[in-house]
Design an enzyme around this catalytic site. Structure first.
Site, PDB file in Angstrom:
ATOM      1  N   LYS A 182       0.942  -1.116   0.057  1.00 11.20           N
ATOM      2  CA  LYS A 182       0.115   0.102   0.059  1.00 11.20           C
ATOM      3  C   LYS A 182       1.003   1.357  -0.069  1.00 11.20           C
ATOM      4  O   LYS A 182       1.537   1.521   1.006  1.00 11.20           O
ATOM      5  CB  LYS A 182      -0.824   0.047   1.114  1.00 11.20           C
ATOM      6  CG  LYS A 182      -1.877   1.246   1.167  1.00 11.20           C
ATOM      7  CD  LYS A 182      -2.981   0.898   2.259  1.00 11.20           C
ATOM      8  CE  LYS A 182      -3.971   2.173   2.391  1.00 11.20           C
ATOM      9  NZ  LYS A 182      -4.958   1.783   3.336  1.00 11.20           N
ATOM     10  N   ASP A 209     -16.449  -0.389  -0.852  1.00  6.61           N
ATOM     11  CA  ASP A 209     -15.233  -0.673  -1.294  1.00  6.61           C
ATOM     12  C   ASP A 209     -14.318  -1.185   0.057  1.00  6.61           C
ATOM     13  O   ASP A 209     -12.911  -1.827  -0.321  1.00  6.61           O
ATOM     14  CB  ASP A 209     -14.483   0.349  -2.197  1.00  6.61           C
ATOM     15  CG  ASP A 209     -14.495   1.732  -1.517  1.00  6.61           C
ATOM     16  OD1 ASP A 209     -15.564   2.065  -1.247  1.00  6.61           O
ATOM     17  OD2 ASP A 209     -13.257   2.139  -1.375  1.00  6.61           O
TER      18      ASP A 209
END
Ligand code: AMP
Ligand code: MG
Length: 552
Positions: free
Chosen positions: A137, A286
Protein backbone atom coordinates in the site's frame (compact mmCIF):
# COMPACT_ATOMS: atom_id res chain seq x y z
CA UNK A 1 16.65 0.40 -11.94
CA UNK A 2 13.84 -2.05 -11.34
CA UNK A 3 15.39 -5.42 -10.62
CA UNK A 4 14.36 -8.90 -9.69
CA UNK A 5 15.93 -10.21 -6.53
CA UNK A 6 17.78 -13.18 -7.89
CA UNK A 7 21.16 -12.93 -6.29
CA UNK A 8 22.33 -15.08 -3.47
CA UNK A 9 24.87 -13.27 -1.36
CA UNK A 10 26.58 -13.96 1.89
CA UNK A 11 23.99 -12.31 4.12
CA UNK A 12 20.98 -14.35 3.02
CA UNK A 13 19.57 -16.77 0.52
CA UNK A 14 16.74 -15.65 -1.69
CA UNK A 15 13.83 -17.32 0.05
CA UNK A 16 12.14 -20.15 -1.78
CA UNK A 17 8.65 -18.70 -1.61
CA UNK A 18 6.06 -20.47 -3.74
CA UNK A 19 3.70 -18.14 -5.58
CA UNK A 20 0.44 -19.41 -7.02
CA UNK A 21 -1.21 -16.34 -8.53
CA UNK A 22 -4.75 -17.52 -9.11
CA UNK A 23 -6.36 -14.09 -9.32
CA UNK A 24 -4.35 -13.11 -12.39
CA UNK A 25 -4.31 -16.62 -13.80
CA UNK A 26 -8.03 -17.32 -13.63
CA UNK A 27 -9.59 -13.90 -14.14
CA UNK A 28 -9.26 -11.69 -17.20
CA UNK A 29 -6.76 -8.83 -17.07
CA UNK A 30 -6.51 -5.45 -18.72
CA UNK A 31 -4.79 -5.39 -22.12
CA UNK A 32 -3.11 -2.04 -21.42
CA UNK A 33 -0.03 -2.49 -19.23
CA UNK A 34 0.65 1.18 -18.51
CA UNK A 35 -0.34 2.94 -15.31
CA UNK A 36 -2.16 5.69 -17.22
CA UNK A 37 -5.35 6.58 -15.29
CA UNK A 38 -8.38 5.19 -17.06
CA UNK A 39 -11.65 3.30 -16.91
CA UNK A 40 -10.74 -0.37 -17.12
CA UNK A 41 -13.42 -2.42 -18.87
CA UNK A 42 -13.91 -6.19 -19.14
CA UNK A 43 -11.10 -6.93 -16.71
CA UNK A 44 -10.74 -7.79 -13.03
CA UNK A 45 -7.19 -6.45 -12.76
CA UNK A 46 -4.44 -4.44 -14.46
CA UNK A 47 -0.78 -5.44 -14.48
CA UNK A 48 1.21 -2.63 -12.88
CA UNK A 49 4.70 -2.32 -11.45
CA UNK A 50 5.40 -0.58 -8.16
CA UNK A 51 7.22 2.72 -8.72
CA UNK A 52 10.70 2.53 -7.17
CA UNK A 53 11.46 4.76 -4.18
CA UNK A 54 14.61 6.66 -3.24
CA UNK A 55 15.84 4.85 -0.15
CA UNK A 56 13.74 1.96 1.13
CA UNK A 57 14.40 1.17 4.79
CA UNK A 58 12.65 -1.28 7.05
CA UNK A 59 11.14 0.54 10.02
CA UNK A 60 9.20 -2.37 11.53
CA UNK A 61 7.95 -5.83 10.70
CA UNK A 62 5.79 -8.50 12.25
CA UNK A 63 7.92 -11.62 12.74
CA UNK A 64 4.97 -14.00 12.90
CA UNK A 65 3.61 -12.69 9.60
CA UNK A 66 7.03 -13.15 7.96
CA UNK A 67 6.96 -16.73 9.17
CA UNK A 68 3.43 -17.18 7.88
CA UNK A 69 4.52 -16.27 4.37
CA UNK A 70 7.79 -18.20 4.58
CA UNK A 71 10.28 -15.34 4.79
CA UNK A 72 13.22 -16.15 7.05
CA UNK A 73 14.41 -13.60 9.59
CA UNK A 74 17.83 -13.29 7.85
CA UNK A 75 16.10 -12.19 4.65
CA UNK A 76 13.84 -9.78 6.52
CA UNK A 77 16.93 -8.08 7.95
CA UNK A 78 18.66 -7.85 4.56
CA UNK A 79 18.53 -4.78 2.30
CA UNK A 80 16.80 -6.90 -0.35
CA UNK A 81 13.74 -7.25 1.89
CA UNK A 82 13.35 -3.47 2.11
CA UNK A 83 13.83 -3.25 -1.65
CA UNK A 84 11.12 -5.79 -2.36
CA UNK A 85 8.66 -4.46 0.21
CA UNK A 86 9.40 -0.84 -0.60
CA UNK A 87 8.60 -1.52 -4.26
CA UNK A 88 12.07 -1.52 -5.83
CA UNK A 89 12.46 -5.22 -6.64
CA UNK A 90 10.49 -8.41 -7.09
CA UNK A 91 10.95 -11.92 -5.83
CA UNK A 92 10.80 -14.63 -8.49
CA UNK A 93 7.16 -15.60 -9.06
CA UNK A 94 5.64 -12.23 -8.20
CA UNK A 95 3.12 -10.81 -10.73
CA UNK A 96 2.12 -7.33 -9.59
CA UNK A 97 -1.36 -6.06 -10.34
CA UNK A 98 -4.02 -3.59 -9.18
CA UNK A 99 -7.62 -4.82 -8.88
CA UNK A 100 -10.61 -3.15 -10.48
CA UNK A 101 -13.50 -2.41 -8.14
CA UNK A 102 -16.21 0.14 -7.57
CA UNK A 103 -18.13 1.09 -4.49
CA UNK A 104 -20.78 3.01 -2.64
CA UNK A 105 -19.10 5.85 -0.78
CA UNK A 106 -21.10 7.53 2.02
CA UNK A 107 -24.28 6.02 0.60
CA UNK A 108 -23.78 6.94 -3.05
CA UNK A 109 -22.61 4.90 -6.01
CA UNK A 110 -19.14 6.20 -6.87
CA UNK A 111 -18.34 4.22 -10.02
CA UNK A 112 -14.88 2.79 -10.61
CA UNK A 113 -12.47 3.13 -7.68
CA UNK A 114 -9.99 0.24 -7.73
CA UNK A 115 -6.56 -0.21 -6.15
CA UNK A 116 -5.38 3.37 -6.54
CA UNK A 117 -2.36 2.90 -4.34
CA UNK A 118 -2.39 -0.78 -3.53
CA UNK A 119 -0.44 -3.24 -5.65
CA UNK A 120 -0.68 -6.97 -5.07
CA UNK A 121 2.65 -8.70 -5.55
CA UNK A 122 1.39 -12.26 -5.60
CA UNK A 123 -0.30 -15.09 -3.72
CA UNK A 124 2.03 -17.11 -1.51
CA UNK A 125 1.27 -20.76 -0.86
CA UNK A 126 2.96 -21.54 2.44
CA UNK A 127 4.21 -24.87 3.75
CA UNK A 128 0.88 -25.45 5.50
CA UNK A 129 -0.98 -25.03 2.23
CA UNK A 130 -2.39 -21.64 3.24
CA UNK A 131 -2.78 -18.89 0.67
CA UNK A 132 -1.55 -15.42 1.61
CA UNK A 133 -1.77 -12.51 -0.77
CA UNK A 134 0.98 -9.90 -0.39
CA UNK A 135 -0.12 -6.37 -1.16
CA UNK A 136 1.86 -3.14 -1.01
CA UNK A 137 0.00 0.00 0.00
CA UNK A 138 1.54 3.28 -1.13
CA UNK A 139 3.70 1.78 -3.92
CA UNK A 140 2.85 4.32 -6.60
CA UNK A 141 0.24 5.10 -9.22
CA UNK A 142 -1.99 2.55 -10.93
CA UNK A 143 -4.71 2.91 -13.59
CA UNK A 144 -7.09 3.43 -10.64
CA UNK A 145 -5.26 6.31 -8.96
CA UNK A 146 -7.68 8.92 -10.38
CA UNK A 147 -6.32 12.33 -9.36
CA UNK A 148 -4.13 11.06 -6.51
CA UNK A 149 -0.48 10.01 -6.29
CA UNK A 150 -0.61 6.35 -5.30
CA UNK A 151 1.45 7.06 -2.21
CA UNK A 152 0.94 6.86 1.55
CA UNK A 153 2.42 8.96 4.33
CA UNK A 154 4.31 7.60 7.30
CA UNK A 155 1.65 8.56 9.85
CA UNK A 156 -1.13 6.61 8.17
CA UNK A 157 1.20 3.72 7.37
CA UNK A 158 2.17 3.39 11.05
CA UNK A 159 -1.53 3.44 11.92
CA UNK A 160 -2.36 0.72 9.40
CA UNK A 161 0.64 -1.42 10.31
CA UNK A 162 0.06 -1.31 14.06
CA UNK A 163 -3.71 -1.56 13.98
CA UNK A 164 -3.79 -4.57 11.66
CA UNK A 165 -1.62 -6.42 14.11
CA UNK A 166 -3.45 -5.09 17.17
CA UNK A 167 -6.76 -6.32 15.77
CA UNK A 168 -5.35 -9.73 14.95
CA UNK A 169 -4.05 -10.23 18.46
CA UNK A 170 -7.37 -9.03 19.88
CA UNK A 171 -8.97 -11.93 18.00
CA UNK A 172 -10.71 -9.69 15.45
CA UNK A 173 -10.71 -10.92 11.82
CA UNK A 174 -8.42 -8.60 9.87
CA UNK A 175 -5.86 -8.25 7.12
CA UNK A 176 -2.38 -8.58 8.58
CA UNK A 177 0.71 -6.41 8.13
CA UNK A 178 4.11 -7.84 7.24
CA UNK A 179 6.25 -4.74 7.04
CA UNK A 180 6.54 -1.00 7.24
CA UNK A 181 9.19 0.45 4.94
CA UNK A 182 10.07 4.14 4.79
CA UNK A 183 10.74 5.35 1.26
CA UNK A 184 13.05 8.33 1.62
CA UNK A 185 10.64 10.24 -0.64
CA UNK A 186 8.40 13.07 0.47
CA UNK A 187 4.66 12.95 -0.08
CA UNK A 188 2.55 16.10 -0.21
CA UNK A 189 -0.67 16.11 1.83
CA UNK A 190 -3.20 18.69 2.87
CA UNK A 191 -3.95 17.07 6.20
CA UNK A 192 -6.91 19.27 7.12
CA UNK A 193 -8.13 20.01 3.58
CA UNK A 194 -7.64 23.70 4.31
CA UNK A 195 -5.22 24.61 1.55
CA UNK A 196 -2.10 24.09 3.65
CA UNK A 197 -0.38 21.25 1.83
CA UNK A 198 2.87 20.04 3.37
CA UNK A 199 5.57 17.52 2.61
CA UNK A 200 5.51 14.47 4.81
CA UNK A 201 7.70 11.34 4.84
CA UNK A 202 6.37 8.52 2.67
CA UNK A 203 6.09 4.84 3.55
CA UNK A 204 4.90 1.53 2.15
CA UNK A 205 3.08 -1.12 4.19
CA UNK A 206 2.88 -4.70 2.99
CA UNK A 207 -0.53 -6.09 3.91
CA UNK A 208 -1.25 -9.79 3.97
CA UNK A 209 -4.59 -11.59 3.69
CA UNK A 210 -6.00 -14.72 2.08
CA UNK A 211 -8.00 -12.40 -0.21
CA UNK A 212 -8.40 -8.68 -0.74
CA UNK A 213 -11.65 -9.03 -2.69
CA UNK A 214 -14.22 -6.43 -1.61
CA UNK A 215 -17.97 -6.02 -2.11
CA UNK A 216 -17.04 -3.37 -4.67
CA UNK A 217 -15.28 -5.92 -6.91
CA UNK A 218 -18.72 -7.41 -7.64
CA UNK A 219 -20.60 -4.14 -7.78
CA UNK A 220 -18.48 -2.70 -10.58
CA UNK A 221 -19.29 -5.51 -13.02
CA UNK A 222 -23.01 -5.33 -12.34
CA UNK A 223 -22.98 -1.56 -12.73
CA UNK A 224 -21.36 -2.08 -16.14
CA UNK A 225 -23.78 -4.88 -16.98
CA UNK A 226 -20.84 -7.21 -17.44
CA UNK A 227 -22.68 -10.22 -16.09
CA UNK A 228 -20.28 -12.77 -17.56
CA UNK A 229 -17.45 -11.29 -15.54
CA UNK A 230 -19.66 -10.96 -12.47
CA UNK A 231 -20.47 -14.65 -12.66
CA UNK A 232 -16.84 -15.53 -13.19
CA UNK A 233 -15.75 -13.51 -10.16
CA UNK A 234 -18.43 -15.04 -7.92
CA UNK A 235 -17.43 -18.56 -8.88
CA UNK A 236 -13.75 -17.73 -8.57
CA UNK A 237 -14.28 -16.30 -5.07
CA UNK A 238 -16.14 -19.41 -3.99
CA UNK A 239 -13.49 -21.72 -5.45
CA UNK A 240 -10.50 -19.86 -4.04
CA UNK A 241 -11.75 -18.22 -0.86
CA UNK A 242 -14.68 -20.48 0.16
CA UNK A 243 -13.41 -23.91 -0.95
CA UNK A 244 -15.59 -25.75 1.59
CA UNK A 245 -18.64 -24.72 -0.48
CA UNK A 246 -17.56 -26.17 -3.82
CA UNK A 247 -19.07 -29.54 -2.94
CA UNK A 248 -22.57 -28.07 -3.18
CA UNK A 249 -23.50 -29.48 -6.59
CA UNK A 250 -26.32 -27.10 -7.48
CA UNK A 251 -24.70 -23.88 -8.56
CA UNK A 252 -27.52 -21.60 -7.40
CA UNK A 253 -27.56 -23.26 -4.00
CA UNK A 254 -23.79 -22.96 -3.83
CA UNK A 255 -23.88 -19.24 -4.59
CA UNK A 256 -26.72 -18.72 -2.11
CA UNK A 257 -24.77 -20.57 0.60
CA UNK A 258 -21.81 -18.35 -0.18
CA UNK A 259 -23.79 -15.13 0.18
CA UNK A 260 -25.29 -16.41 3.43
CA UNK A 261 -21.82 -17.10 4.78
CA UNK A 262 -20.59 -13.64 3.78
CA UNK A 263 -23.52 -12.28 5.82
CA UNK A 264 -22.64 -14.45 8.80
CA UNK A 265 -18.97 -13.52 8.72
CA UNK A 266 -19.79 -9.84 8.44
CA UNK A 267 -22.13 -10.10 11.44
CA UNK A 268 -19.43 -11.74 13.54
CA UNK A 269 -16.90 -9.13 12.46
CA UNK A 270 -19.09 -6.25 13.58
CA UNK A 271 -19.78 -7.91 16.93
CA UNK A 272 -16.02 -8.00 17.47
CA UNK A 273 -15.70 -4.32 16.59
CA UNK A 274 -18.41 -3.48 19.11
CA UNK A 275 -16.75 -5.65 21.75
CA UNK A 276 -13.37 -3.94 21.51
CA UNK A 277 -14.72 -0.44 20.80
CA UNK A 278 -13.33 -0.14 17.26
CA UNK A 279 -14.77 2.39 14.84
CA UNK A 280 -13.72 1.79 11.24
CA UNK A 281 -14.60 5.28 10.10
CA UNK A 282 -15.10 4.63 6.36
CA UNK A 283 -17.43 1.68 5.88
CA UNK A 284 -17.87 2.23 2.16
CA UNK A 285 -18.62 -0.94 0.18
CA UNK A 286 -15.14 -0.85 -1.34
CA UNK A 287 -13.83 -1.20 2.21
CA UNK A 288 -15.87 -4.33 3.01
CA UNK A 289 -13.95 -7.58 2.72
CA UNK A 290 -15.63 -10.59 1.13
CA UNK A 291 -14.01 -12.70 3.86
CA UNK A 292 -15.43 -10.58 6.68
CA UNK A 293 -12.03 -9.14 7.57
CA UNK A 294 -11.32 -5.65 8.85
CA UNK A 295 -9.74 -3.98 5.83
CA UNK A 296 -8.41 -0.53 4.87
CA UNK A 297 -7.31 1.19 8.04
CA UNK A 298 -7.83 4.89 7.44
CA UNK A 299 -9.39 7.37 9.87
CA UNK A 300 -10.36 4.61 12.29
CA UNK A 301 -10.50 5.07 16.04
CA UNK A 302 -11.29 3.46 19.37
CA UNK A 303 -13.98 4.87 21.55
CA UNK A 304 -12.50 6.32 24.72
CA UNK A 305 -15.58 7.41 26.70
CA UNK A 306 -18.50 5.20 25.71
CA UNK A 307 -20.39 7.17 23.08
CA UNK A 308 -22.31 5.37 20.32
CA UNK A 309 -22.51 8.63 18.36
CA UNK A 310 -18.77 9.09 18.10
CA UNK A 311 -16.91 8.91 14.80
CA UNK A 312 -13.18 9.51 14.38
CA UNK A 313 -13.58 10.63 10.76
CA UNK A 314 -13.72 14.42 10.34
CA UNK A 315 -14.92 13.91 6.75
CA UNK A 316 -18.03 12.30 8.28
CA UNK A 317 -18.46 14.72 11.18
CA UNK A 318 -21.71 16.16 9.82
CA UNK A 319 -23.66 13.02 8.97
CA UNK A 320 -21.87 10.64 11.32
CA UNK A 321 -22.90 7.86 8.98
CA UNK A 322 -20.08 5.64 10.23
CA UNK A 323 -20.38 6.37 13.95
CA UNK A 324 -19.69 3.56 16.45
CA UNK A 325 -23.31 2.65 17.16
CA UNK A 326 -24.35 2.68 13.53
CA UNK A 327 -21.80 0.12 12.33
CA UNK A 328 -24.16 -2.88 12.58
CA UNK A 329 -26.81 -1.13 10.46
CA UNK A 330 -24.27 0.06 7.90
CA UNK A 331 -22.78 -3.40 7.53
CA UNK A 332 -26.25 -4.66 6.72
CA UNK A 333 -26.83 -1.82 4.26
CA UNK A 334 -23.57 -2.79 2.56
CA UNK A 335 -24.65 -6.44 2.42
CA UNK A 336 -27.81 -5.32 0.65
CA UNK A 337 -25.62 -3.54 -1.92
CA UNK A 338 -23.73 -6.79 -2.41
CA UNK A 339 -27.05 -8.61 -2.78
CA UNK A 340 -28.10 -6.06 -5.42
CA UNK A 341 -24.84 -6.70 -7.24
CA UNK A 342 -25.19 -10.48 -7.38
CA UNK A 343 -28.98 -10.54 -7.84
CA UNK A 344 -28.70 -10.99 -11.65
CA UNK A 345 -27.30 -14.46 -10.96
CA UNK A 346 -30.49 -15.57 -9.17
CA UNK A 347 -33.97 -16.16 -10.53
CA UNK A 348 -35.36 -16.41 -7.01
CA UNK A 349 -34.06 -13.46 -5.03
CA UNK A 350 -35.59 -14.71 -1.79
CA UNK A 351 -32.34 -16.58 -1.11
CA UNK A 352 -30.61 -13.22 -0.88
CA UNK A 353 -33.24 -11.96 1.53
CA UNK A 354 -32.57 -15.10 3.58
CA UNK A 355 -28.91 -14.07 3.75
CA UNK A 356 -29.82 -10.59 4.96
CA UNK A 357 -32.14 -12.09 7.58
CA UNK A 358 -29.34 -14.39 8.63
CA UNK A 359 -27.15 -11.33 9.21
CA UNK A 360 -29.64 -9.93 11.73
CA UNK A 361 -30.10 -13.29 13.41
CA UNK A 362 -26.37 -13.92 13.87
CA UNK A 363 -25.69 -10.33 14.84
CA UNK A 364 -28.37 -10.17 17.53
CA UNK A 365 -27.49 -13.55 19.05
CA UNK A 366 -23.74 -12.92 19.05
CA UNK A 367 -24.08 -9.35 20.22
CA UNK A 368 -26.19 -10.36 23.22
CA UNK A 369 -23.82 -13.18 24.11
CA UNK A 370 -20.85 -10.87 23.74
CA UNK A 371 -22.31 -8.19 26.02
CA UNK A 372 -23.30 -10.74 28.64
CA UNK A 373 -19.70 -11.99 28.60
CA UNK A 374 -18.35 -8.45 28.93
CA UNK A 375 -20.45 -7.91 32.05
CA UNK A 376 -19.52 -11.30 33.51
CA UNK A 377 -22.92 -12.95 33.07
CA UNK A 378 -23.40 -16.56 32.12
CA UNK A 379 -27.17 -16.35 32.00
CA UNK A 380 -29.12 -13.96 29.79
CA UNK A 381 -32.39 -13.62 31.66
CA UNK A 382 -34.46 -10.46 32.01
CA UNK A 383 -32.50 -9.34 35.06
CA UNK A 384 -29.17 -9.61 33.28
CA UNK A 385 -30.50 -7.90 30.14
CA UNK A 386 -31.86 -5.00 32.16
CA UNK A 387 -28.58 -4.55 34.02
CA UNK A 388 -26.70 -4.52 30.72
CA UNK A 389 -29.03 -1.92 29.22
CA UNK A 390 -28.87 0.29 32.29
CA UNK A 391 -25.10 -0.20 32.43
CA UNK A 392 -24.61 1.14 28.93
CA UNK A 393 -26.85 4.10 29.67
CA UNK A 394 -24.74 4.97 32.69
CA UNK A 395 -21.50 4.55 30.79
CA UNK A 396 -22.81 7.06 28.31
CA UNK A 397 -24.39 9.53 30.75
CA UNK A 398 -21.42 9.56 33.12
CA UNK A 399 -18.76 9.61 30.33
CA UNK A 400 -16.99 6.44 31.35
CA UNK A 401 -13.98 4.95 29.57
CA UNK A 402 -15.21 1.86 27.71
CA UNK A 403 -12.05 -0.29 27.75
CA UNK A 404 -10.86 0.49 31.26
CA UNK A 405 -14.31 0.21 32.80
CA UNK A 406 -14.83 -3.36 31.63
CA UNK A 407 -11.33 -4.36 32.56
CA UNK A 408 -11.81 -3.05 36.10
CA UNK A 409 -15.25 -4.54 36.41
CA UNK A 410 -13.60 -7.95 36.05
CA UNK A 411 -11.46 -7.21 39.10
CA UNK A 412 -14.38 -6.67 41.49
CA UNK A 413 -14.37 -9.57 43.94
CA UNK A 414 -17.40 -11.37 45.39
CA UNK A 415 -16.85 -9.79 48.76
CA UNK A 416 -15.88 -6.20 49.14
CA UNK A 417 -13.38 -6.59 52.01
CA UNK A 418 -12.29 -2.99 52.18
CA UNK A 419 -15.75 -2.02 53.33
CA UNK A 420 -16.50 -5.09 55.46
CA UNK A 421 -15.80 -3.48 58.83
CA UNK A 422 -16.78 -0.04 57.82
CA UNK A 423 -19.75 1.10 59.86
CA UNK A 424 -20.64 3.51 57.10
CA UNK A 425 -21.36 0.59 54.81
CA UNK A 426 -25.00 0.79 55.73
CA UNK A 427 -25.89 2.69 52.62
CA UNK A 428 -25.31 1.41 49.17
CA UNK A 429 -24.29 4.81 47.96
CA UNK A 430 -21.47 5.12 50.44
CA UNK A 431 -20.12 1.65 49.89
CA UNK A 432 -20.25 1.85 46.15
CA UNK A 433 -19.48 5.53 46.12
CA UNK A 434 -16.19 4.72 47.83
CA UNK A 435 -15.61 1.84 45.52
CA UNK A 436 -16.34 3.98 42.51
CA UNK A 437 -13.93 6.63 43.62
CA UNK A 438 -11.08 4.29 44.52
CA UNK A 439 -11.48 1.59 41.90
CA UNK A 440 -13.20 3.42 39.09
CA UNK A 441 -12.33 7.07 39.60
CA UNK A 442 -9.82 6.93 36.77
CA UNK A 443 -12.35 5.77 34.21
CA UNK A 444 -14.54 8.86 34.35
CA UNK A 445 -13.69 11.62 31.91
CA UNK A 446 -15.57 14.15 33.94
CA UNK A 447 -15.43 13.78 37.72
CA UNK A 448 -18.45 16.03 38.03
CA UNK A 449 -20.46 13.47 36.08
CA UNK A 450 -19.39 10.72 38.44
CA UNK A 451 -20.59 12.77 41.38
CA UNK A 452 -23.77 13.87 39.65
CA UNK A 453 -24.69 10.27 38.92
CA UNK A 454 -23.28 8.65 42.01
CA UNK A 455 -26.60 7.45 43.40
CA UNK A 456 -27.65 5.83 40.14
CA UNK A 457 -24.24 4.37 39.56
CA UNK A 458 -24.12 2.96 43.08
CA UNK A 459 -27.54 1.40 42.68
CA UNK A 460 -26.43 -0.07 39.41
CA UNK A 461 -23.29 -1.53 40.93
CA UNK A 462 -25.19 -3.07 43.74
CA UNK A 463 -27.60 -4.74 41.30
CA UNK A 464 -24.73 -5.87 39.09
CA UNK A 465 -22.75 -7.19 42.04
CA UNK A 466 -25.67 -9.15 43.45
CA UNK A 467 -26.50 -10.60 40.03
CA UNK A 468 -22.98 -11.53 38.96
CA UNK A 469 -22.60 -13.59 42.14
CA UNK A 470 -25.56 -15.76 41.20
CA UNK A 471 -24.01 -16.97 37.93
CA UNK A 472 -22.51 -20.16 39.38
CA UNK A 473 -18.88 -19.12 38.98
CA UNK A 474 -16.15 -18.31 41.46
CA UNK A 475 -14.62 -14.85 41.42
CA UNK A 476 -11.46 -16.26 39.84
CA UNK A 477 -13.42 -17.97 37.08
CA UNK A 478 -15.44 -14.86 36.41
CA UNK A 479 -12.41 -12.62 36.32
CA UNK A 480 -10.57 -14.92 33.90
CA UNK A 481 -13.62 -15.12 31.63
CA UNK A 482 -14.19 -11.34 31.70
CA UNK A 483 -10.53 -10.55 31.10
CA UNK A 484 -10.61 -12.87 28.08
CA UNK A 485 -13.21 -10.70 26.33
CA UNK A 486 -12.36 -7.27 27.79
CA UNK A 487 -8.93 -6.23 26.53
CA UNK A 488 -6.41 -4.54 28.76
CA UNK A 489 -4.78 -2.81 25.78
CA UNK A 490 -6.30 -1.27 22.68
CA UNK A 491 -4.44 1.01 20.27
CA UNK A 492 -5.89 4.34 21.30
CA UNK A 493 -5.47 7.14 18.80
CA UNK A 494 -3.53 9.36 21.16
CA UNK A 495 -1.05 6.56 21.89
CA UNK A 496 -0.57 5.75 18.20
CA UNK A 497 -0.08 9.47 17.57
CA UNK A 498 2.77 9.60 20.10
CA UNK A 499 4.47 6.74 18.26
CA UNK A 500 3.94 8.60 14.98
CA UNK A 501 5.37 11.87 16.31
CA UNK A 502 8.47 10.12 17.66
CA UNK A 503 9.01 8.03 14.51
CA UNK A 504 8.63 11.12 12.33
CA UNK A 505 11.32 12.77 14.45
CA UNK A 506 13.55 9.76 13.85
CA UNK A 507 12.84 7.54 16.86
CA UNK A 508 10.78 4.44 16.02
CA UNK A 509 11.17 2.84 19.46
CA UNK A 510 7.56 3.46 20.53
CA UNK A 511 6.35 1.76 17.33
CA UNK A 512 8.41 -1.26 18.36
CA UNK A 513 7.18 -1.15 21.94
CA UNK A 514 3.56 -0.96 20.82
CA UNK A 515 4.11 -3.85 18.43
CA UNK A 516 5.23 -5.92 21.42
CA UNK A 517 2.50 -4.76 23.81
CA UNK A 518 -0.31 -5.33 21.32
CA UNK A 519 0.65 -8.99 20.96
CA UNK A 520 -0.87 -9.87 24.34
CA UNK A 521 -3.70 -7.36 24.72
CA UNK A 522 -5.63 -9.40 27.29
CA UNK A 523 -2.68 -9.64 29.66
CA UNK A 524 -1.94 -6.85 32.08
CA UNK A 525 1.57 -5.53 31.46
CA UNK A 526 2.40 -3.49 34.55
CA UNK A 527 5.50 -1.91 33.00
CA UNK A 528 3.29 -0.36 30.29
CA UNK A 529 0.37 1.09 32.24
CA UNK A 530 1.04 4.50 30.67
CA UNK A 531 -0.14 3.04 27.34
CA UNK A 532 -3.59 2.14 28.65
CA UNK A 533 -4.46 5.36 30.44
CA UNK A 534 -7.71 6.90 29.34
CA UNK A 535 -7.30 9.68 26.78
CA UNK A 536 -5.67 12.66 28.50
CA UNK A 537 -7.34 16.05 28.23
CA UNK A 538 -4.61 17.45 25.92
CA UNK A 539 -5.53 14.81 23.33
CA UNK A 540 -9.23 15.60 23.18
CA UNK A 541 -8.95 17.99 20.25
CA UNK A 542 -5.39 17.38 19.02
CA UNK A 543 -5.17 16.22 15.39
CA UNK A 544 -4.71 12.48 15.12
CA UNK A 545 -5.57 11.89 18.77
CA UNK A 546 -9.31 11.92 18.55
CA UNK A 547 -10.44 12.92 15.09
CA UNK A 548 -8.77 12.22 11.75
CA UNK A 549 -9.33 13.17 8.16
CA UNK A 550 -9.21 10.73 5.25
CA UNK A 551 -6.05 12.42 3.98
CA UNK A 552 -3.36 9.79 4.13
P1 AMP B 1 -10.21 4.72 0.79
O1 AMP B 1 -11.31 5.64 1.21
O2 AMP B 1 -8.88 4.97 1.44
O3 AMP B 1 -10.61 3.29 0.91
O4 AMP B 1 -9.92 5.01 -0.76
C1 AMP B 1 -10.93 5.11 -1.71
C2 AMP B 1 -10.34 5.06 -3.10
O5 AMP B 1 -9.37 6.09 -3.28
C3 AMP B 1 -9.63 3.76 -3.44
O6 AMP B 1 -9.85 3.49 -4.79
C4 AMP B 1 -8.19 4.11 -3.19
O7 AMP B 1 -7.31 3.28 -3.91
C5 AMP B 1 -8.13 5.54 -3.67
N1 AMP B 1 -7.03 6.29 -3.04
C6 AMP B 1 -6.95 6.74 -1.77
N2 AMP B 1 -5.80 7.39 -1.56
C7 AMP B 1 -5.11 7.36 -2.73
C8 AMP B 1 -3.85 7.87 -3.17
N3 AMP B 1 -3.03 8.55 -2.36
N4 AMP B 1 -3.49 7.63 -4.46
C9 AMP B 1 -4.29 6.96 -5.30
N5 AMP B 1 -5.50 6.47 -4.95
C10 AMP B 1 -5.91 6.66 -3.68
MG1 MG C 1 -10.36 1.58 0.44
Amino acid sequence: MFADVKTTNDTHDTPAVVFDNRFVRELPGDADASNRRRQVLHAAWSAVMPTPVAAPQLLAHAGDVAELVGLPEAFVRSPDFARVFGGNALLPGMQPYAACYGGHQFGNWAGQLGDGRAITLGEVLNARGERWELQLKGAGPTPYSRTADGRAVLRSSIREFLCSEAMHHLGVPTTRALSLVTTGDAVVRDMFYNGNAEEEPGAVVCRVAPSFIRFGNFEIFTAREDLALLEQLVDFTIARDYPHLVDIADITMRRAAWYREVCERTARLIVHWMRVGFVHGVMNTDNMSILGLTIDYGPYGWIDNFDPHWTPNTTDAQMRRYRFGQQPAIAQWNLVRLADAIAPLFTDESVLQAGIDRYSEVYVADYEAMNAAKFGFVRRGDTEQQIIRDGFKLLYDAEVDYTNFFRRLGNIPDELPAFEDDDRRGTVTEVFGNLLETVFGEVFYDRAKLHANVQEISDWFSRWHACVRTQGRSYEERRAAMHAVNPWFVLRNYVAQQAIDAATAGDPSLVHTLLEVLRTPYTEQPQHTALVARRPEWARYKAGCSMLSCSS
